[in-house]
Design an enzyme around this catalytic site. Structure first.
Site, mmCIF file in Angstrom:
data_model
loop_
_atom_site.group_PDB
_atom_site.id
_atom_site.type_symbol
_atom_site.label_atom_id
_atom_site.label_comp_id
_atom_site.label_asym_id
_atom_site.label_seq_id
_atom_site.Cartn_x
_atom_site.Cartn_y
_atom_site.Cartn_z
ATOM 1 C CG ASP A 183 5.464 3.669 1.988
ATOM 2 O OD1 ASP A 183 5.390 4.282 3.077
ATOM 3 O OD2 ASP A 183 4.493 3.568 1.200
ATOM 4 C CG PHE A 213 -1.902 1.178 1.130
ATOM 5 C CD1 PHE A 213 -3.066 1.086 0.371
ATOM 6 C CD2 PHE A 213 -1.630 2.375 1.783
ATOM 7 C CE1 PHE A 213 -3.932 2.165 0.258
ATOM 8 C CE2 PHE A 213 -2.511 3.455 1.681
ATOM 9 C CZ PHE A 213 -3.661 3.349 0.920
ATOM 10 C CE LYS A 255 -1.309 5.571 7.622
ATOM 11 N NZ LYS A 255 -0.845 4.906 6.384
HETATM 12 C C1 LIG Z 1 -1.109 5.180 4.955
HETATM 13 C C2 LIG Z 1 -0.020 4.818 4.033
HETATM 14 C C3 LIG Z 1 0.251 5.574 2.884
HETATM 15 C C4 LIG Z 1 -0.620 6.712 2.434
HETATM 16 O O1 LIG Z 1 -0.601 7.776 3.316
HETATM 17 P P1 LIG Z 1 -1.680 8.962 3.169
HETATM 18 O O2 LIG Z 1 -1.236 9.965 4.182
HETATM 19 O O3 LIG Z 1 -3.020 8.375 3.449
HETATM 20 O O4 LIG Z 1 -1.577 9.467 1.775
HETATM 21 C C5 LIG Z 1 1.348 5.226 2.132
HETATM 22 N N1 LIG Z 1 2.130 4.187 2.458
HETATM 23 C C6 LIG Z 1 1.909 3.444 3.564
HETATM 24 C C7 LIG Z 1 2.834 2.320 3.899
HETATM 25 C C8 LIG Z 1 0.816 3.723 4.380
HETATM 26 O O5 LIG Z 1 0.576 2.960 5.451
#
Ligand SMILES: *Cc1c(COP(=O)(O)O)cnc(C)c1O
Length: 398
Positions: free
Chosen positions: A224, A139, A253
């Site tokens: 990420d 994700f 986050k």
């Molecule tokens: C939540 C998440 C995102 C996206 O973040 P947003 O602030 O909602 O755009 C990207 N990568 C990972 C691993 C995430 O958990």
């Protein structure tokens, strides 16, 4: 004051219908707890979505907000501002990186990383070197490019054509990654632990193996850490567990404990590919949000919250494994620190709802994985209370 029933009616009528929301309206938070509009109290093992690492309304965060709000809310990035500079310096001092770009979300941080990777590879190697290899079940966000990077069709369905230049291989499979990397690969993009995709912890050789493949091919290694960063997995950044460093990292986050902020961090030799005018964000790193992130990161480091996350995570995971003997629907317990997943042999949604009715907020990750991500300030008593609630709920809903 508007009553709860009316609020939920208006929600159903006026919101774009993009979320499956729980039928409660949260009005207040403090530490590990939140309260709804009917005065009911909940133990929050979601932290938003792994966002409020310091818990709700932490005094140092609230203090930073109040001070920044009365000092300087916003200036554009055409000027320097001290909080943003201090934050960049602190992030660099506590990571592999040399340079930081600020934005407003995880998806935006990944967009910046993807743009950087394309520009770097084109300038350094050749104009047709722009592909990114990501993993299935990953994700990376909901913008078109990060959705294209995300390895889950359920999120992509209906939004085609996707952005070209992405390939997906199974997670934690070095052989598949090696076969996928070729002379067109600009970067490899992975989560150090897949969060949204079901809390999958790779083999300990995975990140070192990816590092080696990237070194051999010239591809950038982008991690990420939007969900795993800021101490959640027991170290400040999850890549630290693997003993290797990426070229680029994305964070969001928990960065400003609930105020929107994202960041892309990179090594010097890579970061130089983005020169003046090549990338920008109107709101990226305003004095307001940078002050709050600075307070968040300073507190996290001073109070050694990553270590606490490791300790509390072990307690929770041991407790969850203990529950398995009594509750056959509980399967594998996975995770690291306070990013924990429990495989279920039944749908997670009814369990999440039943926990909520019993005053415990938890998450799912996919259809059959229960996800726990409490604030990093969580203590033994709260862990034991959450385990007791889960035990009760599992017993009542078997
Ligand atoms: C939540 C998440 C995102 C996206 O973040 P947003 O602030 O909602 O755009 C990207 N990568 C990972 C691993 C995430 O958990």
């Amino acid at each position: 004051m508007t009553d709860t029933r009316t609020l939920l009616e208006w929600s159903a009528r006026y919101h774009a219908n993009t979320y499956g929301r729980a039928p409660i309206c949260l009005v207040r938070g403090e530490g590990l707890r939140v309260w709804d509009s009917d005065g009911r109290e909940y133990l929050d093992f979601t932290s938003g979505l792994a966002v409020v690492a310091l818990g709700h309304c932490h005094p140092r965060v609230t203090g930073a907000i109040q001070e920044a709000a009365g000092t300087l809310l916003h200036v554009s990035n055409l000027f320097h501002s001290a909080p943003q500079i201090h934050l960049a310096k602190l992030l660099v001092e506590h990571s592999f990186a040399d340079r930081v770009f600020f934005c407003n979300s995880g998806a935006e941080a990944n967009e910046a990383a993807l743009k950087l990777a394309r520009k770097y590879a084109k300038e350094r190697f050749s104009s047709d070197r722009y592909e990114v290899v990501a993993t299935r079940n990953s994700f990376h966000g909901r913008t078109l490019a990060t959705l294209s990077a995300t390895g889950q069709e359920k999120y992509q369905h209906g939004f085609e054509p996707l952005v070209p230049g992405f390939k997906h291989v199974p997670y934690d499979d070095l052989g598949a990654m090696e076969r996928a990397i070729d002379s067109r690969t600009a970067a490899v993009l992975v989560e150090p632990i897949q969060g949204e995709g079901g809390v999958h912890v790779p083999d300990e050789g995975y990140l070192p193996g990816l590092r080696k493949l990237c070194d051999e091919s010239g591809a950038l290694l982008i991690v990420d850490e939007v969900q795993t960063g800021m101490g959640r997995t027991g170290t400040l950044w999850a890549y630290e567990h693997a003993g290797v460093e990426p070229d680029v990292m994305t964070v969001a986050k928990a960065l400003a404990n609930g105020v929107p902020m994202g960041a892309m961090l990179a090594r010097e030799s890579v970061a130089t590919a983005l020169g003046p005018g090549t990338h920008a964000s109107t709101f990226g790193g305003t004095p307001f949000v940078a002050s709050i992130a600075l307070a968040t990161l300073t507190t996290l480091l001073e109070e050694k919250l990553p270590e606490r996350a490791a300790r509390m995570g072990r307690r929770l995971m041991d407790g969850l494994r203990g529950l398995r003997s009594r509750h056959p629907s509980l399967g594998e317990v996975r995770g690291r620190g306070l990013l924990i997943g429990v495989e279920l042999s039944r749908p997670a949604a009814p369990l999440v709802a039943a926990c909520r009715d019993q005053g415990l907020l938890v998450l799912s990750a996919g259809d059959q994985v229960l996800r726990l991500a409490p604030p990093l300030i969580v203590d033994e008593a709260a862990c034991d209370s959450a385990l007791a609630t889960l035990d009760r709920v599992l017993g009542a809903t078997a």
